[in-house]
Design a protein around this motif. Structure first.
Motif, PDB file in Angstrom:
ATOM      1  N   GLU A  40     -68.634  -0.831  21.412  1.00 48.25           N
ATOM      2  CA  GLU A  40     -67.549  -1.793  21.264  1.00 48.25           C
ATOM      3  C   GLU A  40     -67.112  -1.922  19.810  1.00 48.25           C
ATOM      4  O   GLU A  40     -67.940  -1.921  18.895  1.00 48.25           O
ATOM      5  N   ALA A  41     -65.806  -2.033  19.613  1.00 51.07           N
ATOM      6  CA  ALA A  41     -65.284  -2.253  18.266  1.00 51.07           C
ATOM      7  C   ALA A  41     -65.627  -3.666  17.809  1.00 51.07           C
ATOM      8  O   ALA A  41     -65.825  -4.579  18.608  1.00 51.07           O
ATOM      9  N   SER A  68     -54.420  -7.097   5.955  1.00 50.73           N
ATOM     10  CA  SER A  68     -54.622  -8.475   6.378  1.00 50.73           C
ATOM     11  C   SER A  68     -55.557  -8.541   7.582  1.00 50.73           C
ATOM     12  O   SER A  68     -55.556  -7.656   8.437  1.00 50.73           O
ATOM     13  N   LEU A  69     -56.353  -9.577   7.631  1.00 51.37           N
ATOM     14  CA  LEU A  69     -57.210  -9.815   8.787  1.00 51.37           C
ATOM     15  C   LEU A  69     -56.415 -10.517   9.879  1.00 51.37           C
ATOM     16  O   LEU A  69     -55.462 -11.227   9.590  1.00 51.37           O
ATOM     17  N   PRO A  70     -56.799 -10.309  11.152  1.00 49.56           N
ATOM     18  CA  PRO A  70     -57.952  -9.531  11.611  1.00 49.56           C
ATOM     19  C   PRO A  70     -57.659  -8.029  11.700  1.00 49.56           C
ATOM     20  O   PRO A  70     -56.504  -7.638  11.835  1.00 49.56           O
ATOM     21  N   TYR A  71     -58.738  -7.219  11.610  1.00 51.63           N
ATOM     22  CA  TYR A  71     -58.622  -5.796  11.904  1.00 51.63           C
ATOM     23  C   TYR A  71     -59.956  -5.279  12.435  1.00 51.63           C
ATOM     24  O   TYR A  71     -60.984  -5.937  12.326  1.00 51.63           O
ATOM     25  N   ARG A  72     -59.899  -4.091  13.009  1.00 48.27           N
ATOM     26  CA  ARG A  72     -61.032  -3.557  13.752  1.00 48.27           C
ATOM     27  C   ARG A  72     -61.795  -2.498  12.966  1.00 48.27           C
ATOM     28  O   ARG A  72     -61.205  -1.720  12.212  1.00 48.27           O
ATOM     29  N   VAL A  73     -63.118  -2.468  13.188  1.00 50.33           N
ATOM     30  CA  VAL A  73     -63.957  -1.382  12.712  1.00 50.33           C
ATOM     31  C   VAL A  73     -64.829  -0.946  13.891  1.00 50.33           C
ATOM     32  O   VAL A  73     -64.968  -1.679  14.876  1.00 50.33           O
TER      33      VAL A  73
END
Length: 205
Positions: A61-62, A126-131
């Motif tokens: 899961e990301a 900018s947040l949010p972002y995925r890793v």
């Protein structure tokens, strides 16, 4: 999560405040050896601290990075110490700067900023972002002050599926420490003479 805070602008430009005269301060280290050098001298970051940390998922899961908060734990009058510049003549490509925090504000905010690397623009993120486990993110946060000797840390809020949490980012359980540079002596290292040379009070170029 891995983090480090002896990160120098351009890989070579940084200022430390040291409670010793120039005769008792050894030559500037390489950036990779700055932590032990600063610890041995009781040195404090002067003007700014650049914190670098890596965020990566652990499973399929990301992970969504929801928010990045700046917490100032203490404010004191700036240190009355001599400043030692590691290598003010360096230059070249700019190190990416993703977030900037003004520690002098009553409620500092981690503000997304643009940067560049070897002339290539890096837009503000900018947040949010995925890793994810295959797509990690390296984040730089610059905490800066012109008015205080500040203890501070970061809080990173995350979520992944039905799980969420907050990770504290600090100096191995202690806050980061950054002091404004007062108008005291500023020294730069002269490789020709093998010693520190006074160049003037802080703020002069």
């Amino acid at each position: 999560m891995r983090s480090e805070h002896h990160v120098w602008r351009y890989g070579c430009d940084h200022t430390y405040l040291v409670p010793r005269g120039p005769a008792a301060v050894p030559p500037p280290p390489a950036e990779a050896d700055a932590g032990p050098w600063a610890a041995a001298l009781g040195a404090v970051h002067g003007g700014e601290t650049i914190v670098r940390f890596t965020v990566q998922g652990r499973g399929e899961e990301a992970v969504v990075l929801q928010a990045l908060r700046v917490r100032v734990a203490a404010r004191r009058a700036p240190l009355e110490r001599s400043a030692y510049r590691m290598s003010p003549g360096c230059g070249g490509s700019l190190t990416p700067r993703f977030f900037d925090a003004d520690l002098d504000r009553p409620r500092p905010v981690a503000r997304a900023v643009a940067g560049s690397d070897a002339g290539t623009e890096i837009p503000a993120v900018s947040l949010p972002y995925r890793v994810s486990v295959t797509d990690p993110e390296v984040v730089l946060v610059t905490g800066r002050t012109a008015q205080c000797d500040c203890d501070w840390y970061l809080e990173l809020e995350w979520s992944s599926g039905d799980r969420s949490g907050t990770v504290r980012i600090d100096d191995n359980g202690r806050p980061f420490r950054t002091s404004a540079v007062r108008d005291g002596p500023v020294h730069e290292y002269d490789t020709g003479t093998g010693g520190w040379v006074r160049t003037g009070p802080a703020g002069e170029s």
